[in-house]
Scaffold this motif. Structure first.
Motif, short mmCIF file in Angstrom:
data_model
loop_
_atom_site.label_atom_id
_atom_site.label_comp_id
_atom_site.label_asym_id
_atom_site.label_seq_id
_atom_site.Cartn_x
_atom_site.Cartn_y
_atom_site.Cartn_z
N VAL A 71 -3.89 6.15 -4.49
CA VAL A 71 -3.47 5.02 -3.66
C VAL A 71 -3.18 3.83 -4.57
O VAL A 71 -4.01 3.46 -5.41
CB VAL A 71 -4.56 4.65 -2.63
N ALA A 73 -7.56 8.61 -4.07
CA ALA A 73 -7.33 8.63 -2.63
C ALA A 73 -8.50 9.23 -1.86
O ALA A 73 -8.70 8.90 -0.69
CB ALA A 73 -6.04 9.40 -2.32
N TRP A 128 -4.04 12.81 -5.69
CA TRP A 128 -3.46 11.81 -4.81
C TRP A 128 -4.05 10.45 -5.20
O TRP A 128 -5.26 10.31 -5.35
CB TRP A 128 -3.75 12.12 -3.36
N LYS A 178 0.73 5.67 -1.07
CA LYS A 178 -0.08 6.82 -1.48
C LYS A 178 0.86 7.84 -2.10
O LYS A 178 1.84 8.25 -1.48
CB LYS A 178 -0.81 7.42 -0.27
N TYR A 210 0.86 -1.19 0.00
CA TYR A 210 0.00 0.00 0.00
C TYR A 210 0.89 1.23 0.00
O TYR A 210 1.74 1.40 0.88
CB TYR A 210 -0.89 -0.01 1.25
#
Length: 330
Positions: free
Chosen positions: A156, A102, A154, A11, A9
């Motif tokens: 993810v 995100a 943004w 970001k 994970y």
């Protein structure tokens, strides 16, 4: 591999390039002082692109790359010359990577094949030069388009491992040991709970040079779907497996009860997991004799193929592979 080397994970802030402006230039030459418009188009801004790479299995290389910035397109020039395109940025990611917005959580793209390229954040289009805007009534257009701005967002990136077989079981069920026996993977093995803190992948050789990929998922405990133990952090990796191999140790107090707990945890996390084909392996069969094995066999769930195995003595390892292959190809 140490647990801090597996990252599933990240970001990142993605900023694509703005498009170059179109040119409003007019052709000038000796004897031709009033030439027509010849402004070229601006170049496209750089894209941010995801590319699948089967040699990667973690997002570790992107962990500290918080900002990804593509190049800007160049402005158009005279004589209908187009501006250069902005430099694209290509992010190499493991197969099974999903990109989400995100803020909204909406899935943007998904990478499932080696070499697959998908534009994650598109660059702005270049503006048209004034040559595009000449008409019969407007032979000398003074207008050219500006370039479109780039996009800043943004994103993810989330990895869900792609494997044919996912190993499901409580800690110390023998999952890592089995993977080390049937493949070249070398997961950490010890006699305490949660030895495996990261998923491990191994390629299992089968008959006639065939093979399949097996994933050792960190152990489940009762309440994992609610966040106990390692929680749901690794349950998501099971979603991508074609079939599930449930593993319960032969020295369990109640094999049927443990199996139902595992089923319940998967159902709470994602009911669709129960639609996958299953095989049940009773591990550490070297700890029991034939008589006890026969007694235990009648207590096993009737709706799933099952086999008693021992990774220590290789008991029934090949029959287990046969059962897995059959489940994968039914």
């Amino acid at each position: 591999m140490a647990s801090n080397n597996f990252i599933d994970y990240v970001k990142v802030c993605c900023r694509s390039g703005r498009g170059g402006a179109g040119s409003h230039h007019f052709f000038r030459a000796k004897g031709l002082p009033n030439g027509g418009p010849d402004g070229g188009d601006g170049g496209r801004g750089g894209h941010i692109i995801l590319e699948g790479d089967s040699q990667l299995w973690t997002l570790l290389h992107l962990q500290y790359q918080k900002h990804v910035i593509a190049g800007h397109g160049q402005g158009g020039g005279e004589n209908l010359r187009s501006g250069a395109q902005g430099e694209d940025v290509i992010l190499h990611v493991p197969l099974g990577t999903i990109a989400r917005d995100a803020e909204t959580g909406e899935k943007k793209v998904e990478i499932t094949e080696h070499g697959q390229r998908v534009i994650l954040t598109p660059g702005g289009r270049g503006g048209l030069g004034n040559d595009h805007f000449k008409t019969a009534t407007n032979q000398a257009p003074q207008y050219a388009q500006p370039g479109e701005p780039g996009i800043e967002e943004w994103v993810v990136l989330e990895l869900k491992l792609l494997a044919d077989v996912g190993l499901v079981g409580f800690p110390n069920a023998g999952k890592s040991t089995l993977l080390s026996v049937v493949s070249a993977a070398k997961p950490k093995i010890a006699d305490y709970a949660f030895t495996t803190l990261v998923p491990n992948l191994g390629v299992v050789a089968y008959r006639d040079y065939k093979s399949f990929v097996m994933a050792d998922i960190p152990g489940i405990i009762e309440g994992a779907a609610e966040g106990r133990g390692l929680g749901t952090r690794f349950l998501k990796h099971i979603e991508r497996n074609s079939m599930l191999l449930f593993m319960i140790a032969a020295d369990s107090d109640d094999i049927a009860a443990e199996y139902q707990v595992l089923i319940s945890e998967l159902e709470q996390f994602n009911p669709e997991l129960l639609e996958k084909r299953r095989v049940l392996a009773i591990t550490k069969a070297d700890l029991i004799d034939d008589e006890l094995e026969a007694e235990m066999r009648v207590t096993l769930p009737a709706d799933v193929p099952s086999v008693f195995i021992s990774s220590l003595t290789n008991k029934n390892i090949q029959p287990l592979k046969d059962m897995i292959w059959k489940a994968l190809h039914e």
